[in-house]
Design a protein around this motif. Sequence first.
Motif, PDB file in Angstrom:
ATOM      1  N   MET A  92      -2.087 -25.709  16.151  1.00 36.74           N
ATOM      2  CA  MET A  92      -1.599 -24.812  15.111  1.00 36.74           C
ATOM      3  C   MET A  92      -0.690 -23.746  15.731  1.00 36.74           C
ATOM      4  O   MET A  92      -1.040 -23.131  16.742  1.00 36.74           O
ATOM      5  CB  MET A  92      -2.781 -24.147  14.387  1.00 36.74           C
ATOM      6  N   SER A  93       0.475 -23.526  15.124  1.00 29.79           N
ATOM      7  CA  SER A  93       1.408 -22.538  15.644  1.00 29.79           C
ATOM      8  C   SER A  93       0.895 -21.127  15.369  1.00 29.79           C
ATOM      9  O   SER A  93      -0.012 -20.913  14.554  1.00 29.79           O
ATOM     10  CB  SER A  93       2.774 -22.725  15.005  1.00 29.79           C
ATOM     11  N   ARG A  94       1.510 -20.176  16.066  1.00 33.25           N
ATOM     12  CA  ARG A  94       1.091 -18.784  15.900  1.00 33.25           C
ATOM     13  C   ARG A  94       1.370 -18.292  14.482  1.00 33.25           C
ATOM     14  O   ARG A  94       0.543 -17.588  13.884  1.00 33.25           O
ATOM     15  CB  ARG A  94       1.825 -17.918  16.918  1.00 33.25           C
ATOM     16  N   ARG A  95       2.513 -18.694  13.945  1.00 27.35           N
ATOM     17  CA  ARG A  95       2.855 -18.273  12.584  1.00 27.35           C
ATOM     18  C   ARG A  95       1.869 -18.828  11.572  1.00 27.35           C
ATOM     19  O   ARG A  95       1.426 -18.113  10.653  1.00 27.35           O
ATOM     20  CB  ARG A  95       4.273 -18.729  12.249  1.00 27.35           C
ATOM     21  N   ALA A  96       1.489 -20.107  11.719  1.00 26.09           N
ATOM     22  CA  ALA A  96       0.527 -20.711  10.803  1.00 26.09           C
ATOM     23  C   ALA A  96      -0.832 -20.041  10.936  1.00 26.09           C
ATOM     24  O   ALA A  96      -1.542 -19.819   9.939  1.00 26.09           O
ATOM     25  CB  ALA A  96       0.413 -22.210  11.067  1.00 26.09           C
ATOM     26  N   GLY A  97      -1.225 -19.699  12.172  1.00 22.88           N
ATOM     27  CA  GLY A  97      -2.494 -19.024  12.374  1.00 22.88           C
ATOM     28  C   GLY A  97      -2.521 -17.657  11.718  1.00 22.88           C
ATOM     29  O   GLY A  97      -3.532 -17.265  11.105  1.00 22.88           O
ATOM     30  N   LEU A  98      -1.415 -16.910  11.821  1.00 20.21           N
ATOM     31  CA  LEU A  98      -1.340 -15.599  11.183  1.00 20.21           C
ATOM     32  C   LEU A  98      -1.386 -15.718   9.661  1.00 20.21           C
ATOM     33  O   LEU A  98      -2.019 -14.903   8.977  1.00 20.21           O
ATOM     34  CB  LEU A  98      -0.064 -14.879  11.622  1.00 20.21           C
ATOM     35  N   ALA A  99      -0.715 -16.748   9.131  1.00 22.88           N
ATOM     36  CA  ALA A  99      -0.736 -16.957   7.685  1.00 22.88           C
ATOM     37  C   ALA A  99      -2.148 -17.286   7.208  1.00 22.88           C
ATOM     38  O   ALA A  99      -2.617 -16.768   6.179  1.00 22.88           O
ATOM     39  CB  ALA A  99       0.234 -18.078   7.304  1.00 22.88           C
ATOM     40  N   LEU A 100      -2.855 -18.148   7.954  1.00 24.85           N
ATOM     41  CA  LEU A 100      -4.227 -18.490   7.587  1.00 24.85           C
ATOM     42  C   LEU A 100      -5.136 -17.267   7.667  1.00 24.85           C
ATOM     43  O   LEU A 100      -5.986 -17.044   6.796  1.00 24.85           O
ATOM     44  CB  LEU A 100      -4.738 -19.597   8.510  1.00 24.85           C
ATOM     45  N   LEU A 101      -4.951 -16.456   8.701  1.00 25.92           N
ATOM     46  CA  LEU A 101      -5.754 -15.243   8.838  1.00 25.92           C
ATOM     47  C   LEU A 101      -5.495 -14.282   7.682  1.00 25.92           C
ATOM     48  O   LEU A 101      -6.428 -13.664   7.141  1.00 25.92           O
ATOM     49  CB  LEU A 101      -5.438 -14.568  10.178  1.00 25.92           C
ATOM     50  N   PHE A 102      -4.231 -14.165   7.281  1.00 24.69           N
ATOM     51  CA  PHE A 102      -3.893 -13.290   6.159  1.00 24.69           C
ATOM     52  C   PHE A 102      -4.548 -13.773   4.868  1.00 24.69           C
ATOM     53  O   PHE A 102      -5.073 -12.967   4.081  1.00 24.69           O
ATOM     54  CB  PHE A 102      -2.373 -13.241   5.994  1.00 24.69           C
ATOM     55  N   ILE A 103      -4.547 -15.087   4.642  1.00 28.14           N
ATOM     56  CA  ILE A 103      -5.170 -15.636   3.433  1.00 28.14           C
ATOM     57  C   ILE A 103      -6.667 -15.370   3.438  1.00 28.14           C
ATOM     58  O   ILE A 103      -7.256 -14.971   2.418  1.00 28.14           O
ATOM     59  CB  ILE A 103      -4.872 -17.142   3.323  1.00 28.14           C
ATOM     60  N   LEU A 104      -7.313 -15.589   4.594  1.00 25.77           N
ATOM     61  CA  LEU A 104      -8.752 -15.348   4.678  1.00 25.77           C
ATOM     62  C   LEU A 104      -9.089 -13.878   4.443  1.00 25.77           C
ATOM     63  O   LEU A 104     -10.067 -13.552   3.762  1.00 25.77           O
ATOM     64  CB  LEU A 104      -9.265 -15.803   6.046  1.00 25.77           C
ATOM     65  N   LEU A 105      -8.282 -12.982   5.001  1.00 25.93           N
ATOM     66  CA  LEU A 105      -8.510 -11.554   4.794  1.00 25.93           C
ATOM     67  C   LEU A 105      -8.311 -11.179   3.325  1.00 25.93           C
ATOM     68  O   LEU A 105      -9.055 -10.351   2.778  1.00 25.93           O
ATOM     69  CB  LEU A 105      -7.576 -10.739   5.684  1.00 25.93           C
ATOM     70  N   ALA A 106      -7.308 -11.799   2.684  1.00 24.22           N
ATOM     71  CA  ALA A 106      -7.068 -11.510   1.271  1.00 24.22           C
ATOM     72  C   ALA A 106      -8.235 -11.973   0.411  1.00 24.22           C
ATOM     73  O   ALA A 106      -8.675 -11.261  -0.509  1.00 24.22           O
ATOM     74  CB  ALA A 106      -5.766 -12.179   0.814  1.00 24.22           C
ATOM     75  N   VAL A 107      -8.763 -13.165   0.699  1.00 21.60           N
ATOM     76  CA  VAL A 107      -9.903 -13.678  -0.063  1.00 21.60           C
ATOM     77  C   VAL A 107     -11.137 -12.803   0.166  1.00 21.60           C
ATOM     78  O   VAL A 107     -11.869 -12.464  -0.775  1.00 21.60           O
ATOM     79  CB  VAL A 107     -10.179 -15.147   0.320  1.00 21.60           C
ATOM     80  N   ALA A 108     -11.383 -12.434   1.423  1.00 23.11           N
ATOM     81  CA  ALA A 108     -12.538 -11.588   1.731  1.00 23.11           C
ATOM     82  C   ALA A 108     -12.407 -10.223   1.057  1.00 23.11           C
ATOM     83  O   ALA A 108     -13.394  -9.683   0.535  1.00 23.11           O
ATOM     84  CB  ALA A 108     -12.669 -11.424   3.240  1.00 23.11           C
ATOM     85  N   SER A 109     -11.206  -9.672   1.025  1.00 20.01           N
ATOM     86  CA  SER A 109     -10.998  -8.377   0.378  1.00 20.01           C
ATOM     87  C   SER A 109     -11.222  -8.479  -1.126  1.00 20.01           C
ATOM     88  O   SER A 109     -11.817  -7.581  -1.740  1.00 20.01           O
ATOM     89  CB  SER A 109      -9.585  -7.871   0.672  1.00 20.01           C
ATOM     90  N   ALA A 110     -10.743  -9.569  -1.726  1.00 18.24           N
ATOM     91  CA  ALA A 110     -10.942  -9.757  -3.160  1.00 18.24           C
ATOM     92  C   ALA A 110     -12.425  -9.899  -3.490  1.00 18.24           C
ATOM     93  O   ALA A 110     -12.910  -9.348  -4.490  1.00 18.24           O
ATOM     94  CB  ALA A 110     -10.160 -10.979  -3.638  1.00 18.24           C
ATOM     95  N   TYR A 111     -13.154 -10.649  -2.655  1.00 16.39           N
ATOM     96  CA  TYR A 111     -14.592 -10.823  -2.888  1.00 16.39           C
ATOM     97  C   TYR A 111     -15.329  -9.491  -2.749  1.00 16.39           C
ATOM     98  O   TYR A 111     -16.251  -9.191  -3.519  1.00 16.39           O
ATOM     99  CB  TYR A 111     -15.148 -11.844  -1.905  1.00 16.39           C
TER     100      TYR A 111
END
Length: 254
Positions: free
Chosen positions: A1-20
Amino acid sequence: MSRRAGLALLFILLAVASAYAYLPLNLSELAASRTPALLVDYAGRFWPPALPGGQWTGLLNAALETLAMSAIGTLAAALLGLALALPASGRWGAAALAISRLLLNALRAIPELVWAMLMVLAAGLGPNAGTLALALHTAGVLGRLFAEALENTPSSSADALRMAGASRLQAFIYGTLPNLWPQLLAYTLYRWENNIRMASVLGFVGAGGLGQMLYVHLSLFQESHASAVILAMLLLVIGVDGLSQWLRQRWVVR
């Protein structure tokens, strides 16, 4: 996984966790021991579908009203969307392009239910409000799709007619529209399928049709009566989907 893809995945996970964390959700109730029994008991209230004898005619009338709302609303939207798509495709200059695209964005940015509430205040309760709500929102959607189709359509046929002395309208009707017609029809039929579903629920805000009948039965906790209305909705949607598919195969697919 590229660094950009990893950052995007991390951002999505943080967004979901924040929404929850922000929403007051209590998912532990779903795992409670009494939850399955409650769900079965609630679902059992909807079976068997039943209506008093005198209400079956009302159900048929509501289904026809919903069908008419979706059909008339979609047809009006297609005509209005095509009229706005011509300037939105850049054929009438930069000023017309900006104004028409702003109008199309405004029409489709407001959901159908919000349009229905506004139209109920303007036109009163009943199918008029539902038809106008579907027409306004769908015009914004179809207008944008039609404009993009116009932008991607070759202009050679229309240009040849213009050089031969045809007016701009004649060049569009005889040069551009024949090549564009199958795509416009496909978009319109697809939106009709969506509108028959939306027309079924606009009645929750007083816009008539099956949705209004369903809202009344649910408000009175008449679940078996409500399930008959839901079954009518399902049959109506299946019928319209089948008709739309048949029309696409007959008039669109080549």
